[in-house]
Design an enzyme around this catalytic site. Sequence first.
Site, PDB file in Angstrom:
ATOM      1  N   PHE A 162       0.917  -1.170   0.099  1.00  0.00           N
ATOM      2  CA  PHE A 162      -0.090   0.103   0.113  1.00  0.00           C
ATOM      3  C   PHE A 162       1.085   0.992   0.011  1.00  0.00           C
ATOM      4  CE2 PHE A 162      -3.245   2.846   1.244  1.00  0.00           C
ATOM      5  CZ  PHE A 162      -4.477   2.324   0.893  1.00  0.00           C
TER       6      PHE A 162
ATOM      7  N   ASP B 253      -1.464   6.729   6.546  1.00  0.00           N
ATOM      8  CA  ASP B 253      -1.500   5.358   7.244  1.00  0.00           C
ATOM      9  C   ASP B 253      -0.167   4.996   7.956  1.00  0.00           C
ATOM     10  OD1 ASP B 253      -2.338   3.237   8.570  1.00  0.00           O
ATOM     11  OD2 ASP B 253      -2.258   1.716   6.612  1.00  0.00           O
TER      12      ASP B 253
ATOM     13  N   ASN C  11      -3.707  12.244  -4.646  1.00  0.00           N
ATOM     14  CA  ASN C  11      -2.966  11.092  -4.054  1.00  0.00           C
ATOM     15  C   ASN C  11      -2.541  10.015  -5.108  1.00  0.00           C
ATOM     16  OD1 ASN C  11      -2.159  11.542  -1.082  1.00  0.00           O
ATOM     17  ND2 ASN C  11      -4.397  11.682  -1.324  1.00  0.00           N
TER      18      ASN C  11
ATOM     19  N   PHE D 160     -11.157   7.951  -1.403  1.00  0.00           N
ATOM     20  CA  PHE D 160     -10.570   6.681  -0.711  1.00  0.00           C
ATOM     21  C   PHE D 160     -10.217   5.522  -1.687  1.00  0.00           C
ATOM     22  CE2 PHE D 160     -12.576   9.027   2.292  1.00  0.00           C
ATOM     23  CZ  PHE D 160     -12.033   8.906   3.566  1.00  0.00           C
TER      24      PHE D 160
END
Length: 349
Positions: free
Chosen positions: A27, A80, A129, A329
Amino acid sequence: MTEFENLTWLHGKPQGSGLLKANPEDFVVVEDLGFTPDGEGEHILVRILKNGCNTRFVADALAKFLKIHAREVSFAGQKDKHAVTEQWLCARVPGKEMPDFSAFQLEGCKVLEYARHKRKLRLGALKGNAFTLVLREISDRRDVETRLQAIRDSGVPNYFGAQRFGIGGSNLQGALRWAQSDAPVRDRNKRSFWLSAARSALFNQIVSQRLKKTDFNQVVDGDTLQLAGRGSWFVATSEELPELQRRVDEKELMITASLPGRGEWGTQRDALAFEQDAIAQETVLQSLLLREKVEASRRAMLLYPQQLSWNWWDDVTVELRFWLPAGSFATSVVRELINTIGDYAHIAE
């Protein structure tokens, strides 16, 4: 209230399962500010590569290194802990010489570049992003391949991800408890998380209900439309519907859904009636938003991942690359591909 995992799918419920984020390197998120540093000013923008550190922890460590108060270090968004991320931090250091960032030592972090800037970097002040995700243990390659093609053409629902609602829905539960209590919530972070969860859940519910209609992307009288990539919106009238529909079909315009709160929702007539009916049962959350004076807003109903590409490493592993605008998201893309093994709420975006 419909749980995140049961919200309506745009391309139908995935046939197969898979594993998202078996390790942090699966990720990868690279922040896109959409501008370059000014090269002068009392602020310093610092681009950091991090693995195993959450954003607030790194910001506090940077403040300590610079010998300034933690509130003088800002960032555009949380990233994250359990991922490989590149993001910008902003430190206010008026009257100070440029520090030697090679001396900044923090396990899992590396300073990539830095430059002076005239303005503080505020929350949400980024363009988007870029994501690189690896999905593993995929049980149905053919279904995932078909879905990727469909997503490239038709996008995905622009749902707020499960992360918005906290682990086990804790933020939404907090909002519900608060709504049914007269006791004030003085913790600013809790207030922010809970109000955001409440409004996001209502938005998701409206979108989920609309997607149940076969003509969900058909412009109706009173819909609010947004120019793709822009924040402003306008109301559709019955006389304009054919031309507006053409522009929606060409992805020039986006149909929006309500982020409920105080003031006008934006929709009118048929579209307003639909949105009100979609969340008519959620009076507790709506009352909370009104009580706390949260202003109503709008958000695009659909999300089109940009620069979408994929590469199958083998029959059960695929690498995805795509870019999303700020506030969107990646997990809302993934949920259209596979039934994931694990908890979405552990993945911050």
